[in-house]
Design an enzyme around this catalytic site. Structure first.
Site: not given
Ligand SMILES: Cc1cc2nc3c(=O)[nH]c(=O)nc-3n(C[C@H](O)[C@H](O)[C@H](O)COP(=O)(O)OP(=O)(O)OC[C@H]3O[C@@H](n4cnc5c(N)ncnc54)[C@H](O)[C@@H]3O)c2cc1C
Ligand SMILES: *[C@@H]1O[C@H](CO)[C@@H](O)[C@H](O)[C@H]1NC(C)=O
Ligand SMILES: *[C@@H]1O[C@H](CO)[C@@H](O)[C@H](O)[C@H]1NC(C)=O
Ligand SMILES: *[C@@H]1O[C@H](CO)[C@@H](O)[C@H](O)[C@H]1NC(C)=O
Ligand SMILES: *[C@@H]1O[C@H](CO)[C@@H](O)[C@H](O)[C@H]1NC(C)=O
Ligand SMILES: *[C@@H]1O[C@H](CO)[C@@H](O)[C@H](O)[C@H]1NC(C)=O
Ligand SMILES: *[C@@H]1O[C@H](CO)[C@@H](O)[C@H](O)[C@H]1NC(C)=O
Ligand SMILES: *[C@@H]1O[C@H](CO)[C@@H](O)[C@H](O)[C@H]1NC(C)=O
Ligand SMILES: *[C@@H]1O[C@H](CO)[C@@H](O)[C@H](O)[C@H]1NC(C)=O
Ligand SMILES: *[C@@H]1O[C@H](CO)[C@@H](O)[C@H](O)[C@H]1NC(C)=O
Ligand SMILES: *[C@@H]1O[C@H](CO)[C@@H](O)[C@H](O)[C@H]1NC(C)=O
Length: 601
Positions: A109, A537
């Site tokens: 999303a 995580h």
């Molecule tokens: C169930 C759950 C509970 C959690 N609870 C917590 C919490 O309480 N507190 C906390 O700090 N952290 C928590 N985390 C961890 C934290 O939310 C994540 O580590 C963090 O949001 C990841 O950020 P990111 O920028 O690395 O990736 P993301 O925020 O996942 O962003 C990646 C984006 O890339 C998009 N994407 C992927 N592949 C493609 C593609 N090929 N083409 C186009 N778009 C694509 C995805 O759709 C997504 O929007 C939790 C995680 C989960 C799953």
């Protein structure tokens, strides 16, 4: 130049010219392309487009979830899991965790995983962040990251009612001018439970912490969260960094568009990313070009797959799919570190109509666990290297493990999270769940492609408990959590309903605790409170480390061997941290935006 070649070139350029005429819309072109509109991606997009002359495209596979109540409702964590805004990845069979698979949730999303997560807001520990510099990432220490931790934050101070319910903070530890609202849940439980829990932990020598966000997390505290306490709405990356800025004409968001791979300029020297190949939701394939840089922010479970499809990674893996190796980087997709999560559930005759988020961080000494022994490190390094076919070799891992082992002399290695059903999508009840996890596993797993199809999911193997110290730690935490529940006044307040003393006796041996910890990580699903077996995580799959240690990006987050491709998301974090990940990811993205701006000539 022969006439023949000249003629061919002429025909080619004519064809190209005619093609560009017939295809009235030439490729879209932006200064920066950000792959993934998630937690990190939207932060960078926001900061880069502060400059009106910089154009940015964000390419996001998911859609807007602005009005999706599974996202916005602060009492519904877990409800969105398993719906269409969760990628719903699944791990491989976990050989060292009784063969089961685990669900690996990730947000699909605008806002990424910040739209479905537990909203807990806790930074890493000072010593953990400092270790990034220790292993060779100059410029990455607690002191240098702290301004960025604060930059994203708009901390809302707790109300007197919240303070009465256990909220506390140190103003110096927070930012107030950033776009991301953080604070305390507006429906904190304000009965006697907080005092009871505090008293029990105190009897086990665990102090209360005023604020877990100051770089030292050890102790008991009430969690701060990413939410707007006044509106009672979740604060995610899109709500903070995109919607208030969506009028910016230099920021373009492609929704429901999946990036297949990075495409390259044909040149010698460092590889130059020319843009990305994308697939629209109707299946149309097209190209979007980057004038300056491509920034990969697809999350730690997807970014390594995009690198591999783009020809960056371990040739042994790329060869299997006939992908020519553009850049040899065997660390791509390796070093996956996730935390295993178990839960013990209690029941009370009191109905708890409020959220708790009572968080306790503890060191190995607190929960009666031996620190890792130096003699074991080479053995564990060999085990992990064997598991990854020596993509990252044992001598590199032994060095990394030494740094980690040194860290574990001071930092916490357990988190215990006590919650009522409220706040995690359940109606008010007498239920009290304690979920707990080891924080800094030695086990390392991987994420790799298993198909040339960019829409196919990668193979995800966290390798929980590959290193037996991790399993012993998780078992020791289990035993200690039970000790907490057997301590006054908790012992008279609630009784254990899962696993229960029939399954795991009160006098269980260490071997029984080990067996239980290993097997009770059930596959996750939103209705099963005991379900969350991945602590969700995952990180490290494109680690910021020296190339010779198996690193993928340098200290400016640039992929080794490229001129203009960076990774900015959880993938780059080289060690697990005690806090939850978003606080640190927002800070990394804030710093990355400054690094990128500094490189604009
Ligand atoms: C169930 C759950 C509970 C959690 N609870 C917590 C919490 O309480 N507190 C906390 O700090 N952290 C928590 N985390 C961890 C934290 O939310 C994540 O580590 C963090 O949001 C990841 O950020 P990111 O920028 O690395 O990736 P993301 O925020 O996942 O962003 C990646 C984006 O890339 C998009 N994407 C992927 N592949 C493609 C593609 N090929 N083409 C186009 N778009 C694509 C995805 O759709 C997504 O929007 C939790 C995680 C989960 C799953
Ligand atoms: C969200 O809902 C509100 C109130 O119903 C509405 O005014 C607004 O237009 C909606 N926003 C979006 C993006 O759908
Ligand atoms: C919210 O989640 C539930 C399942 O938990 C699902 O049935 C429902 O469709 C979701 N709502 C939206 C708007 O996606
Ligand atoms: C994974 O485990 C399941 C259930 O035990 C089994 O059926 C399956 O064959 C296993 N898969 C692999 C690849 O070992
Ligand atoms: C208890 O919590 C509720 C809801 O958060 C709040 O309205 C009320 O004022 C609180 N009571 C006290 C005594 O703080
Ligand atoms: C497919 O979607 C893209 C992007 O939304 C659009 O430009 C294109 O016209 C669509 N193609 C078809 C055949 O519908
Ligand atoms: C929890 O305790 C209450 C009151 O003692 C009881 O009614 C309820 O059945 C119990 N629930 C479970 C799941 O044991
Ligand atoms: C819980 O509290 C809310 C207000 O915060 C109230 O509307 C609701 O009725 C309460 N539920 C129970 C079961 O007491
Ligand atoms: C635990 O207690 C039970 C019953 O009280 C007893 O039968 C059993 O031998 C004890 N086990 C251990 C390991 O002490
Ligand atoms: C999810 O958990 C519930 C409650 O424990 C269980 O009934 C259901 O079978 C589980 N579903 C899956 C797909 O595992
Ligand atoms: C391990 O890898 C590093 C970096 O590639 C290399 O310098 C070292 O020689 C390797 N060690 C062994 C034992 O293969």
């Amino acid at each position: 130049m022969s006439n023949h070649i000249a003629f061919t070139l002429l025909i080619c350029s004519l064809t190209a010219f005619l093609f560009s005429l017939s295809n009235a819309t030439a490729n879209d072109k932006f200064d920066f392309i950000i792959i993934g509109g998630g937690t990190a991606g939207l932060t960078i997009a926001n900061r880069l487009t502060e400059h009106p002359h910089i154009t940015v495209a964000v390419i996001e596979a998911g859609d807007k979830v602005f009005n999706n109540s599974n996202v916005t409702d602060t009492d519904k964590f877990t409800v969105a899991l398993g719906t269409s805004i969760d990628w719903q990845y699944e791990s491989t069979n976990q050989t060292y965790a009784a063969g089961q698979t685990v669900s690996c949730h990730a947000g699909k999303a605008l806002g990424g995983t910040s739209t479905i997560n537990g909203m807990t807001w806790v930074r890493g520990e000072k010593a953990q962040i400092d270790s990034w510099e220790t292993i060779g990432n100059e410029g990455w220490s607690w002191d240098e990251l702290l301004p960025y931790y604060k930059k994203s934050e708009n901390f809302i101070v707790p109300s007197p009612a919240q303070v009465a319910a256990g909220a506390s903070y140190n103003a110096v530890d927070h930012g107030e001018g950033g776009p991301l609202r953080t604070g305390y849940h507006p429906e904190l439980l304000n009965g006697s439970l907080h005092g009871s829990v505090e008293t029990a932990w105190k009897s086990l020598s665990i102090p209360s912490t005023i604020d877990a966000n100051g770089g030292d997390v050890r102790g008991f505290t009430v969690e701060q969260q990413t939410l707007d306490p006044d509106a009672n709405v979740r604060e995610d990356a899109a709500r903070a960094f995109y919607y208030p800025f969506q009028e910016r004409t230099n920021l373009h968001i492609y929704l429901k568009t999946t990036v297949a791979k990075v495409i390259w300029t044909d040149n010698d020297g460092d590889a130059i990313a020319d843009g990305v190949k994308v697939i629209s939701s109707n299946g149309t394939v097209s190209t979007i070009n980057a004038k300056r840089e491509v920034i990969l922010s697809a999350g730690s479970l997807r970014s390594p797959a995009i690198l591999e499809l783009s020809g960056i990674g371990n040739p042994n893996i790329l060869d299997k799919f006939g992908i020519p190796s553009k850049i040899v980087l065997p660390g791509v997709g390796e070093n996956l570190m996730d935390q295993p999560n178990n839960a013990i559930v209690y029941n009370s005759s009191t109905i708890f109509n409020g959220t708790t988020g009572y968080v306790t961080y503890a060191t190995a000494a607190d929960f009666h666990m031996e620190p890792p022994s130096d003699e074991d490190l080479p053995i564990w390094a060999e085990q992990v290297a064997a598991a990854n076919n020596h993509a990252v070799n044992a001598s590199s891992l032994e060095y990394i493990f030494k740094v980690q082992s040194q860290l574990l002399k001071s930092v916490t290695n357990a988190e215990v999270f006590l919650s009522t059903g409220k706040g995690i999508g359940l109606p008010p009840s007498g239920l009290l769940a304690t979920a707990f996890w080891l924080l800094m596993p030695f086990s390392r797993g991987s994420v790799h492609i298993n198909s040339l199809d960019p829409l196919a999911y990668p193979t995800i193997n966290p390798n929980y408990f590959l290193v037996d110290y991790d399993l012993k730690t998780q078992a020791a935490i289990t035993k200690w959590v039970r000790e907490f529940w057997m301590t006054t006044p908790m012992s008279s307040l609630a009784s254990e309903i899962s696993p229960g003393y029939e399954t795991l006796p009160a006098n269980a041996t260490d071997a029984q605790y080990i067996e239980w910890a290993k097997t009770s990580c059930k596959a996750a699903n939103s209705t099963d409170l005991l379900s969350v077996s991945s602590n969700a995580h995952p990180l490290g799959t494109a680690a910021m480390m020296p190339r010779k240690l198996g690193g993928v990006v340098d200290n400016r987050l640039k992929v080794y061997g490229t001129a203009n491709l960076r990774v900015v998301d959880a993938s780059v974090i080289p060690f697990q941290i005690s806090g939850h990940l978003t606080a640190t990811i927002y800070a990394i993205a804030e710093k990355a935006a400054d690094l990128i701006k500094a490189d604009i000539k």
